[in-house]
Scaffold this motif. Structure first.
Motif, PDB file in Angstrom:
ATOM      1  N   ARG A 256      -4.915   8.080   0.802  1.00 36.09           N
ATOM      2  CA  ARG A 256      -4.678   6.878   0.026  1.00 36.09           C
ATOM      3  C   ARG A 256      -5.931   6.019  -0.080  1.00 36.09           C
ATOM      4  O   ARG A 256      -6.157   5.344  -1.084  1.00 36.09           O
ATOM      5  CB  ARG A 256      -3.542   6.071   0.666  1.00 36.09           C
ATOM      6  CG  ARG A 256      -3.018   4.901  -0.155  1.00 36.09           C
ATOM      7  CD  ARG A 256      -2.409   5.343  -1.494  1.00 36.09           C
ATOM      8  NE  ARG A 256      -1.505   6.442  -1.337  1.00 36.09           N
ATOM      9  CZ  ARG A 256      -0.240   6.345  -0.912  1.00 36.09           C
ATOM     10  NH1 ARG A 256       0.258   5.162  -0.615  1.00 36.09           N
ATOM     11  NH2 ARG A 256       0.511   7.421  -0.811  1.00 36.09           N
TER      12      ARG A 256
ATOM     13  N   GLY B 288       4.947   3.431   0.369  1.00 36.24           N
ATOM     14  CA  GLY B 288       4.020   4.340  -0.298  1.00 36.24           C
ATOM     15  C   GLY B 288       4.067   5.761   0.217  1.00 36.24           C
ATOM     16  O   GLY B 288       3.060   6.477   0.206  1.00 36.24           O
TER      17      GLY B 288
ATOM     18  N   SER C   3      -1.394   0.683   0.983  1.00 39.13           N
ATOM     19  CA  SER C   3      -2.700   0.349   0.416  1.00 39.13           C
ATOM     20  C   SER C   3      -3.125  -1.056   0.817  1.00 39.13           C
ATOM     21  O   SER C   3      -4.304  -1.305   1.106  1.00 39.13           O
ATOM     22  CB  SER C   3      -2.657   0.465  -1.111  1.00 39.13           C
ATOM     23  OG  SER C   3      -2.413   1.803  -1.521  1.00 39.13           O
TER      24      SER C   3
ATOM     25  N   THR D 167      -3.402   2.004  -4.264  1.00 45.86           N
ATOM     26  CA  THR D 167      -2.425   1.618  -5.281  1.00 45.86           C
ATOM     27  C   THR D 167      -1.908   0.216  -4.934  1.00 45.86           C
ATOM     28  O   THR D 167      -2.580  -0.552  -4.263  1.00 45.86           O
ATOM     29  CB  THR D 167      -1.263   2.630  -5.314  1.00 45.86           C
ATOM     30  OG1 THR D 167      -0.576   2.606  -4.061  1.00 45.86           O
ATOM     31  CG2 THR D 167      -1.786   4.050  -5.555  1.00 45.86           C
ATOM     32  N   ASP D 168      -0.694  -0.099  -5.399  1.00 49.15           N
ATOM     33  CA  ASP D 168      -0.151  -1.429  -5.125  1.00 49.15           C
ATOM     34  C   ASP D 168       0.954  -1.385  -4.071  1.00 49.15           C
ATOM     35  O   ASP D 168       1.749  -2.317  -3.953  1.00 49.15           O
ATOM     36  CB  ASP D 168       0.385  -2.075  -6.405  1.00 49.15           C
ATOM     37  CG  ASP D 168       1.499  -1.257  -7.047  1.00 49.15           C
ATOM     38  OD1 ASP D 168       1.763  -0.123  -6.573  1.00 49.15           O
ATOM     39  OD2 ASP D 168       2.111  -1.749  -8.012  1.00 49.15           O
ATOM     40  N   ASP D 169       1.029  -0.302  -3.282  1.00 49.54           N
ATOM     41  CA  ASP D 169       2.061  -0.216  -2.253  1.00 49.54           C
ATOM     42  C   ASP D 169       1.603  -0.905  -0.971  1.00 49.54           C
ATOM     43  O   ASP D 169       0.448  -1.319  -0.832  1.00 49.54           O
ATOM     44  CB  ASP D 169       2.457   1.249  -1.993  1.00 49.54           C
ATOM     45  CG  ASP D 169       1.255   2.123  -1.668  1.00 49.54           C
ATOM     46  OD1 ASP D 169       0.401   1.698  -0.862  1.00 49.54           O
ATOM     47  OD2 ASP D 169       1.158   3.233  -2.230  1.00 49.54           O
TER      48      ASP D 169
ATOM     49  N   ALA E 207      -7.781   6.482  -3.158  1.00 46.68           N
ATOM     50  CA  ALA E 207      -7.148   6.063  -4.422  1.00 46.68           C
ATOM     51  C   ALA E 207      -6.079   5.034  -4.112  1.00 46.68           C
ATOM     52  O   ALA E 207      -4.880   5.325  -4.124  1.00 46.68           O
ATOM     53  CB  ALA E 207      -6.551   7.274  -5.141  1.00 46.68           C
TER      54      ALA E 207
END
Length: 429
Positions: free
Chosen positions: A224, A182, A234, A229-231, A227
């Protein structure tokens, strides 16, 4: 040696006759011969690390695998030894490399320097990103990145010559690992610069780049968290915020730094070393061109024959023990020599010969290029896949590719324990 005039470790070279330092020129410029000569002295040979630490070199294949999987040899010196004043044995090394005091907890808190149960806990947290299914699902993206980079190589060529390291071998793995973790695309060149600074033994090796990486990850985590994410970053943030006892703040930061550096540096040089090996062994190159099904076996052989990592981290005996008839006292340091083990004639027939058919398909890995045991490289499956894609796509795009210089003109970065070309000039055909 890089920045040799200011290298704080030079004073130790040759200081102890009969106990070679890993900085000895013969062990850096030709480690295959240098460590090979030590291997023939015995499986356990007395030597010195860069900071003059006495160390037992483990030179042969069988003994290296024993040490790599034996829990009596710990990565964390706290399990085995302390100086009289209770100081961490790594402190002098960190002093010599200029690491500011407040950042040392991040180096000591790395998964690379941990043992069970903490190592097991952290490895479990990130291993889901490197399962066989995840790596298989990632392959189309790796292939797309490789195709894009290779299609643009002519744009970088001068008089028909292009440097494969700068324009392919580095960008491929750093793009893959940064997307997985990410790291924003705009920041990836900075990570390569930081990594390059770490790949030296200058007096300020850790003074600037390592703290900059740590500060960067702290800031990225703050951004991060607002917000997710799918990494992988996260996912680690969610784990940390759900239960800090499973993943501390320091551990989260060091995990990300370790994954990004390890996830592109070694793979880049596997690709580079492997490409150079194939281009200087036309018989092996012809075999691979004729049968792309040999790619997995070829990557294993290239990792054995010219893998980028030659030495492991120091390990410390947690109790008095004996290995191959040599007594190793509690607290003493040992170091498996991967390059020596991977060329051990007791284990391999004609080990100096590059043979991409050497490793039978479907068999267990028969080299220690990725390590062995508990600390076996977490990203080995991804690195192997990237190697397969890199060599396969390079030959598909440019079947007439060749070296643009004579083999003896290729230059290596003189870094102990690493086998790295400074550039790989090629003609695309």
């Amino acid at each position: 040696m890089t920045e040799s005039a200011n290298n704080p470790f030079n004073e130790y070279v040759g200081k102890h006759p009969g106990e070679p330092n890993v900085l000895e020129p013969a062990l850096i410029t030709d480690p295959f011969t240098g460590y090979g000569e030590l291997r023939e002295q015995g499986p356990v040979v007395r030597g010195r690390f860069v900071d003059d630490t006495p160390v037992w070199f483990i030179t042969r294949f069988d003994e290296a695998r024993v040490v790599l999987r034996d829990h009596r040899f710990a990565n964390n010196p706290a399990f085995a030894q302390e100086t009289a004043d209770g100081e961490n044995p790594r402190s002098r090394l960190m002093d010599m490399m200029g690491l500011p005091e407040r950042y040392r907890v991040y180096l000591d808190g790395s998964i690379l320097t941990m043992d069970a149960p903490d190592h097991t806990r952290l490895r479990r947290l990130v291993s889901r990103a490197f399962t066989a299914r995840k790596i298989t699902d990632l392959r189309p993206r790796v292939e797309d990145i490789a195709d894009d980079l290779l299609s643009r190589l002519p744009e970088h060529a001068e008089d028909g010559v292009v440097d494969l390291i700068t324009h392919f071998a580095y960008p491929l793995p750093i793009t893959v690992i940064c997307e997985l973790v990410g790291i924003p695309e705009a920041d990836r060149p900075q990570w390569r610069a930081w990594s390059s600074q770490l790949a030296s033994l200058g007096p300020d090796r850790l003074k600037n780049s390592f703290p900059a990486m740590i500060d960067y990850i702290h800031e990225l985590i703050r951004e991060r968290r607002a917000a997710l994410t799918d990494d992988l970053l996260s996912e680690l943030i969610r784990t940390h915020d759900d239960d800090g006892s499973r993943l501390s703040d320091v551990e989260m930061v060091t995990l990300v730094v370790t994954l990004v550096i390890a996830g592109h540096e070694t793979t880049a040089h596997l690709i580079t070393n492997g490409a150079a090996a194939l281009l200087t062994h036309p018989d092996q190159l012809r075999l691979l061109k004729a049968d792309s099904g040999l790619l997995p076996r070829a990557v294993h052989e290239l990792m054995r024959w010219c893998g980028p990592v030659h030495l492991t981290q120091l390990r410390y005996a947690t109790e008095d023990t004996e290995l191959a008839g040599v007594r190793i006292a509690k607290g003493e340091a040992v170091m498996p020599i991967l390059v020596s083990a991977n060329h051990d004639p007791r284990h391999y027939a004609d080990p100096a010969r590059l043979d991409i058919t050497r490793h039978p398909a479907g068999r267990a890995e028969d080299h220690v290029g990725f390590g062995h045991g508990m600390h076996y490289c977490l990203g080995a499956s991804l690195a192997r896949q990237e190697g397969e894609v890199a060599f396969g796509k390079l030959l598909a795009h440019y079947p007439a590719v060749s070296l643009a210089v004579e083999p003896e003109e290729l230059r290596r970065i003189p870094l102990p324990g690493n086998w790295r070309l400074s550039e790989l000039p090629i003609r695309l055909g």
